[in-house]
Design a protein around this motif. Sequence first.
Motif, PDB file in Angstrom:
ATOM      1  N   ASN A 166       0.624  -1.290  -0.031  1.00 26.13           N
ATOM      2  CA  ASN A 166       0.182   0.264  -0.029  1.00 26.13           C
ATOM      3  C   ASN A 166       0.672   1.163   0.112  1.00 26.13           C
ATOM      4  O   ASN A 166       0.332   2.282  -0.077  1.00 26.13           O
ATOM      5  CB  ASN A 166      -0.945  -0.071   1.351  1.00 26.13           C
ATOM      6  N   ASP A 167       1.817   1.359   0.029  1.00 23.47           N
ATOM      7  CA  ASP A 167       3.055   2.128  -0.037  1.00 23.47           C
ATOM      8  C   ASP A 167       3.879   2.243  -1.358  1.00 23.47           C
ATOM      9  O   ASP A 167       3.890   1.237  -2.270  1.00 23.47           O
ATOM     10  CB  ASP A 167       3.892   2.252   1.126  1.00 23.47           C
ATOM     11  N   LEU A 168       4.725   3.173  -1.489  1.00 16.37           N
ATOM     12  CA  LEU A 168       5.248   3.521  -2.763  1.00 16.37           C
ATOM     13  C   LEU A 168       6.578   2.588  -2.369  1.00 16.37           C
ATOM     14  O   LEU A 168       7.286   2.542  -1.478  1.00 16.37           O
ATOM     15  CB  LEU A 168       5.831   4.898  -2.929  1.00 16.37           C
ATOM     16  N   PRO A 173       9.750   2.413  -4.357  1.00 13.35           N
ATOM     17  CA  PRO A 173      10.721   3.241  -5.348  1.00 13.35           C
ATOM     18  C   PRO A 173      11.262   2.359  -6.544  1.00 13.35           C
ATOM     19  O   PRO A 173      11.870   1.479  -6.238  1.00 13.35           O
ATOM     20  CB  PRO A 173      11.391   3.889  -4.681  1.00 13.35           C
ATOM     21  N   GLU A 186      14.086   2.769  -7.988  1.00 12.52           N
ATOM     22  CA  GLU A 186      15.420   2.770  -7.913  1.00 12.52           C
ATOM     23  C   GLU A 186      15.707   1.792  -6.747  1.00 12.52           C
ATOM     24  O   GLU A 186      16.646   1.026  -6.775  1.00 12.52           O
ATOM     25  CB  GLU A 186      15.686   4.128  -7.096  1.00 12.52           C
ATOM     26  N   LEU A 187      14.763   1.565  -5.740  1.00  7.48           N
ATOM     27  CA  LEU A 187      15.100   0.700  -4.758  1.00  7.48           C
ATOM     28  C   LEU A 187      15.292  -0.802  -5.402  1.00  7.48           C
ATOM     29  O   LEU A 187      16.038  -1.495  -5.112  1.00  7.48           O
ATOM     30  CB  LEU A 187      13.968   0.447  -3.528  1.00  7.48           C
ATOM     31  N   THR A 231      18.552  -1.339  -7.839  1.00  7.19           N
ATOM     32  CA  THR A 231      19.777  -1.353  -6.965  1.00  7.19           C
ATOM     33  C   THR A 231      19.767  -2.794  -6.071  1.00  7.19           C
ATOM     34  O   THR A 231      20.565  -3.341  -6.034  1.00  7.19           O
ATOM     35  CB  THR A 231      19.889  -0.186  -5.907  1.00  7.19           C
ATOM     36  N   ASN A 242       1.109   1.999 -11.011  1.00  2.00           N
ATOM     37  CA  ASN A 242       2.418   2.829 -11.342  1.00  2.00           C
ATOM     38  C   ASN A 242       2.185   4.309 -10.598  1.00  2.00           C
ATOM     39  O   ASN A 242       1.034   4.710 -10.853  1.00  2.00           O
ATOM     40  CB  ASN A 242       2.591   2.593 -12.616  1.00  2.00           C
ATOM     41  N   ILE A 243       3.121   4.683 -10.323  1.00  2.00           N
ATOM     42  CA  ILE A 243       3.266   6.158  -9.839  1.00  2.00           C
ATOM     43  C   ILE A 243       4.324   6.666 -10.692  1.00  2.00           C
ATOM     44  O   ILE A 243       5.433   6.533 -10.379  1.00  2.00           O
ATOM     45  CB  ILE A 243       3.629   6.241  -8.341  1.00  2.00           C
ATOM     46  N   HIS A 244       3.986   7.329 -11.518  1.00  2.00           N
ATOM     47  CA  HIS A 244       4.578   7.915 -12.842  1.00  2.00           C
ATOM     48  C   HIS A 244       5.983   8.494 -12.277  1.00  2.00           C
ATOM     49  O   HIS A 244       6.043   9.183 -11.700  1.00  2.00           O
ATOM     50  CB  HIS A 244       3.923   8.802 -13.662  1.00  2.00           C
ATOM     51  N   ARG A 265       3.388   0.353  -6.730  1.00  2.40           N
ATOM     52  CA  ARG A 265       2.576   0.337  -5.313  1.00  2.40           C
ATOM     53  C   ARG A 265       1.671  -0.802  -5.387  1.00  2.40           C
ATOM     54  O   ARG A 265       0.871  -0.963  -6.380  1.00  2.40           O
ATOM     55  CB  ARG A 265       1.588   1.509  -5.160  1.00  2.40           C
TER      56      ARG A 265
END
Lengths: 236, 236
Positions: free
Chosen positions: B177-179, B181, B183-184, B187, B222-224, B229
């Motif tokens: 329910n949260d972002l 990222p 990048e996370l 990596t 997706n969060i552009h 999420r």
Amino acid sequence: MEEQNKKILLVEDDPNFGTVLKDYLMMNDYDVVHAKNGMEGFEKFKKDDYDLCILDVMMPYKDGFTLAKEIREKNTDVPIIFLTAKAMKEDVLKGYKVGADDYLNKPFDSEVLLMKIKAIMQRKATDSVADSKQFEFKIGRFDLNSKLRFLKFDGGEPTKLSPKENELLRLLALHENDLMPRELALTKIWRDDNYFTSRSMDVYIAKLRKYLKPDPKVEILNIHGEGFRLVINKDS
Amino acid sequence: MEEQNKKILLVEDDPNFGTVLKDYLMMNDYDVVHAKNGMEGFEKFKKDDYDLCILDVMMPYKDGFTLAKEIREKNTDVPIIFLTAKAMKEDVLKGYKVGADDYLNKPFDSEVLLMKIKAIMQRKATDSVADSKQFEFKIGRFDLNSKLRFLKFDGGEPTKLSPKENELLRLLALHENDLMPRELALTKIWRDDNYFTSRSMDVYIAKLRKYLKPDPKVEILNIHGEGFRLVINKDS
DNA sequence: ATTATGTTTAACCTTACATTAACAATCGGA
DNA sequence: TCCGATTGTTAATGTAAGGTTAAACATAAT
């Protein structure tokens, strides 16, 4: 668009080597600040936030270890890499004792350094979201979740916001009922202040007004030549 | 409470050197399991949880890199230190690409190794608690077992997940329910962040969406420009 | 070697965003 | 009150990001 480069503090007294290394790192998309000695290094460190420090060990006035200790006092988390000419065991141990994350003997291969930097950054990637900034706002009958970029009306279906819409509304919310200067939004969100960015911002204000229409008590007012004001009318 | 010793998996084919190193580490309060080659190393790794792996690079049957890759498929987090006789740049780079945490050239000073181990353990200790040992998740009507890499729908037949599918879904679940990222994930799972790994990740998102289709309440949004999420709709 | 499995790369398409242009409306000082 | 500057608004455009599928590639298993 705005993928922020990682910031590196490079402290190296040899001007030739330092400059070359700085250029090399910058070519690889790092923002590099180069300090010529330990003193300067600490000054620069205090003035800004860095994602990584690369410290030469042997420097006049203040050596790398001393500098590292001072840095550690202010920040226990920044990764530190030491550069050293001699491969002395005592030095290596001392470095790790001060909290080094890695160690490189000169001369070293620049690609290896790059890999080490990458590896270290990746390790740190986890705890990136430590910022306890304010992400949730109540705006009249709306809820703004600025982290997930959505706006809810009366707890209903969330409307997705674009990054700019989101940032702008967040700025307005932070200044609720107060003036949010044009210039502030332009420099903070658009990172530039000219005719076109200014017009772009006006476009976004229009979009936000449309989003906020469902609650007549919420409006974005213009203060001619100054900026905007997000007002939430309390009257019944 | 009882302070549990850290567990180290040491894979080293030279019996003399291996034994000496093992004893030295044990004298310094580590629990050490010594495997004599890559095969054996992987078997031992599967049978237990380790806090650190020390791998010799040059070994018969299965070299250190291959072993590291296999280990990474099962566990993206265990720190790995490579030991190598030759200081070849290609080797070092290869090592970091596989996700090495550090690198040591033989002959090395045992005290230096100890320091490196300490430094690595410390890093892991301070790493965010979010990705602590958590391997089982309830995702709507699904059960994800991330250790055994399978996904069950309504307690029925388990679907096997590939390593990447599994890691990605696990990361999403950790941020339920949260972002989560972009990048996370890049990596942590891909150990690199570029156009292609990014596209690869998108392909895996598509796969996961397909797996999750049976439960309409579960979706990956997706969060552009930010990430994804995993939302689990509670409404009836 | 052949097959099965997992991953990356490529291609093509859709959607999301930001900017710019164009024109209307409004403000505020001369 | 008139005029230039500022703001309101809508639409068009260009670019970047994401969705999806299939082919290519890599590697392990048989």
